[in-house]
Write an enzyme that holds these catalytic residues in place. Structure first.
Site, PDB file in Angstrom:
ATOM      1  N   TYR A 237      13.672   2.707  31.608  1.00 58.91           N
ATOM      2  CA  TYR A 237      14.622   3.258  30.641  1.00 58.91           C
ATOM      3  C   TYR A 237      14.017   3.394  29.248  1.00 58.91           C
ATOM      4  CZ  TYR A 237      18.840   3.046  33.548  1.00 58.91           C
ATOM      5  OH  TYR A 237      19.793   3.256  34.507  1.00 58.91           O
TER       6      TYR A 237
ATOM      7  N   LYS B 185       9.694  -4.891  43.881  1.00 57.27           N
ATOM      8  CA  LYS B 185       8.990  -3.995  44.815  1.00 57.27           C
ATOM      9  C   LYS B 185       7.515  -4.365  44.722  1.00 57.27           C
ATOM     10  CE  LYS B 185       8.780  -0.464  47.653  1.00 57.27           C
ATOM     11  NZ  LYS B 185       9.352  -0.500  49.020  1.00 57.27           N
TER      12      LYS B 185
ATOM     13  N   ASP C  78      14.290  -2.439  48.510  1.00 55.28           N
ATOM     14  CA  ASP C  78      14.834  -1.597  49.589  1.00 55.28           C
ATOM     15  C   ASP C  78      15.562  -2.460  50.626  1.00 55.28           C
ATOM     16  OD1 ASP C  78      12.334  -2.653  50.175  1.00 55.28           O
ATOM     17  OD2 ASP C  78      11.547  -0.846  51.128  1.00 55.28           O
TER      18      ASP C  78
ATOM     19  N   ASP D 231      20.466  -1.081  38.092  1.00 56.44           N
ATOM     20  CA  ASP D 231      21.419   0.017  37.924  1.00 56.44           C
ATOM     21  C   ASP D 231      21.887   0.495  39.294  1.00 56.44           C
ATOM     22  OD1 ASP D 231      22.845   2.140  36.626  1.00 56.44           O
ATOM     23  OD2 ASP D 231      21.231   3.495  37.234  1.00 56.44           O
TER      24      ASP D 231
ATOM     25  N   ASP E  92      25.764  -0.344  41.469  1.00 55.65           N
ATOM     26  CA  ASP E  92      26.689   0.676  41.984  1.00 55.65           C
ATOM     27  C   ASP E  92      26.930   0.436  43.470  1.00 55.65           C
ATOM     28  OD1 ASP E  92      26.848   2.059  39.535  1.00 55.65           O
ATOM     29  OD2 ASP E  92      26.777   4.006  40.543  1.00 55.65           O
TER      30      ASP E  92
HETATM   31  C1  IPM Z   1      25.322   1.826  33.694  1.00 55.55           C
HETATM   32  C2  IPM Z   1      25.225   3.324  33.492  1.00 55.55           C
HETATM   33  C3  IPM Z   1      24.208   3.612  32.408  1.00 55.55           C
HETATM   34  C4  IPM Z   1      22.875   3.082  32.882  1.00 55.55           C
HETATM   35  C5  IPM Z   1      24.111   5.095  31.995  1.00 55.55           C
HETATM   36  C6  IPM Z   1      25.428   5.654  31.574  1.00 55.55           C
HETATM   37  C7  IPM Z   1      23.072   5.294  30.914  1.00 55.55           C
HETATM   38  O1  IPM Z   1      24.928   3.973  34.677  1.00 55.55           O
HETATM   39  O2  IPM Z   1      25.685   1.122  32.737  1.00 55.55           O
HETATM   40  O3  IPM Z   1      25.024   1.359  34.792  1.00 55.55           O
HETATM   41  O4  IPM Z   1      22.156   3.772  33.629  1.00 55.55           O
HETATM   42  O5  IPM Z   1      22.527   1.968  32.505  1.00 55.55           O
HETATM   43 MN    MN Z   2      24.791   2.672  36.386  1.00 54.97          MN
END
Ligand code: IPM
Ligand code: MN
Length: 366
Positions: free
Chosen positions: A141, A191, A223, A247, A251
């Site tokens: 990032y 990894k 993975d 990240d 999710d």
């Molecule tokens: C999160 C989001 C952010 C990230 C984006 C919006 C920049 O996906 O907080 O997980 O990738 O960190």
């Molecule tokens: Mn995210």
């Protein structure tokens, strides 16, 4: 106690859900006699529209001077042009870096009442209670070089994954400390079979492990971790991993909780301690959900539980934090659902109604 809280709702459903988080802060004022000086700022796409930049220096300074930041979400199709020179997301990345909040704590707790709303089988979800510690201010990032150059073969783009030992060590320590205060299991996710950064990560974890004899450390390849999170999620206690892996995995892990809508997060510049008072950045893990923005149907629980985390880690208000969490649990136990967690045939409640129900449950449960 008096606290200064920066409220940055952002875009899409961000302001709607944040308003419910604020409603809970106001309840803490009323019922516990605390004082919150709430200071609002534009951020993300809203700030680009109003001020021509995703983050004004004064909003950045406001966040830095606050005891805690309550953040909504940023981004949306209106500002999605990949060739644009600025993006709403820049605000979030700049804030994280400026505040130095390198440890992003994302708890994933499966509420028994939501098991029916999940796409996974209830048996897989039984006993799932994990926390992901995501490194938040380094790696792909942020590291340089980053950008585009024109080459004879066309445009070339580069992002860099770079970590130094110090950055790795401090976030690993957050993982070890959290594991020590929970069930004593730490999965360091990397990894290391391919990436040099991951080899350094793994070596650092091995070096630190003897300092935490009560923690059982394991190394899991990212993975494989992605697979195990769905196949056998209850085996995890604390997961610690670098920025991009975290990240993606968070999710994925949100699927366990039936919906991203119920998950909070805390970003801190140190080890989270219950009753602690270090400044922090609090946001639901979901995004701006442009498809439902402005409809009043978004789930406010992620923001409300983020306020609970704020109370616990930045405001030193442990009892209040538990009180908010009990309110949420009560409402879920009573069967109320927003659209994202509703089961077929049931009629869902809206954002404000859900907030009001949680408030009523909190008032009853005091
Ligand atoms: C999160 C989001 C952010 C990230 C984006 C919006 C920049 O996906 O907080 O997980 O990738 O960190
Ligand atoms: Mn995210």
């Amino acid at each position: 106690m008096e606290f200064k809280i920066a409220v940055l709702g952002g875009d899409g459903i961000g302001p709607e859900v944040t308003a419910q988080g604020v409603m809970v802060l106001k309840a803490l004022e009323r019922l516990y006699g605390h004082r919150f000086d709430l200071e609002y700022g534009d951020v993300g796409g809203a700030s680009m529209d109003n001020h021509g930049t995703p983050l004004l220096p004064e909003v950045r300074d406001l966040a830095a001077s606050a005891d805690a930041v309550l953040f909504g979400a940023v981004g949306g199709p209106k500002w999605d042009d990949p060739s644009a020179s600025q993006h709403p997301e820049d605000a979030l990345l700049q804030l994280r870096a400026h505040l130095g909040v390198f440890a992003n704590i994302r708890p994933v707790k499966v509420y028994q009442w939501l098991a029916d709303s999940s796409v996974l089988k209830p048996a897989v979800l039984e006993g799932v209670d994990l926390v992901v510690v995501r490194e938040l201010t380094g790696g792909l990032y942020y590291a340089q070089p980053k950008g585009r150059t024109q080459t004879p073969q066309g445009i070339s783009a580069v992002d860099t994954m770079r970590y130094n030992e110090e950055e790795i060590e401090r976030v690993l320590r957050v993982g070890f400390e959290l594991a020590r205060s929970r069930r004593g299991r730490l999965a360091s996710v990397d990894k290391a079979n391919v990436l040099e950064c991951s080899r350094l990560w793994r070596q650092t974890a091995i070096r630190l492990a003897p300092e935490y004899p009560e923690v059982e450390l394991e190394h899991v390849l990212v993975d494989s971790c992605a697979m195990q999170l769905i196949q056998q999620p209850s085996r995890f206690d604390v997961i610690v991993t670098e920025n991009t892996f975290g990240d993606i995995l968070t999710d994925e892990a949100s699927v366990l909780a039936a919906s991203m809508g119920v998950l909070p997060s805390a970003s801190l510049a140190g080890v989270p301690r219950s009753g602690g008072t270090i400044p922090g950045f609090y946001e639901p893990i979901h995004g701006t959900a442009p498809d439902i923005a402005g409809k009043g149907i978004a789930n406010p629980i992620g923001s409300i539980l983020s306020v609970a985390m704020m109370a616990r880690y930045s405001l030193g208000l442990t009892e209040e934090a538990a009180w908010v969490e009990r309110g949420v649990e009560q409402v879920l136990a009573d069967g109320y659902r927003t659209a994202d967690i509703a089961v077929a045939g049931a009629s869902p409640v809206g954002t404000e109604e859900m907030g009001g129900l949680i408030l009523a449950a909190m008032e009853r449960g005091r």
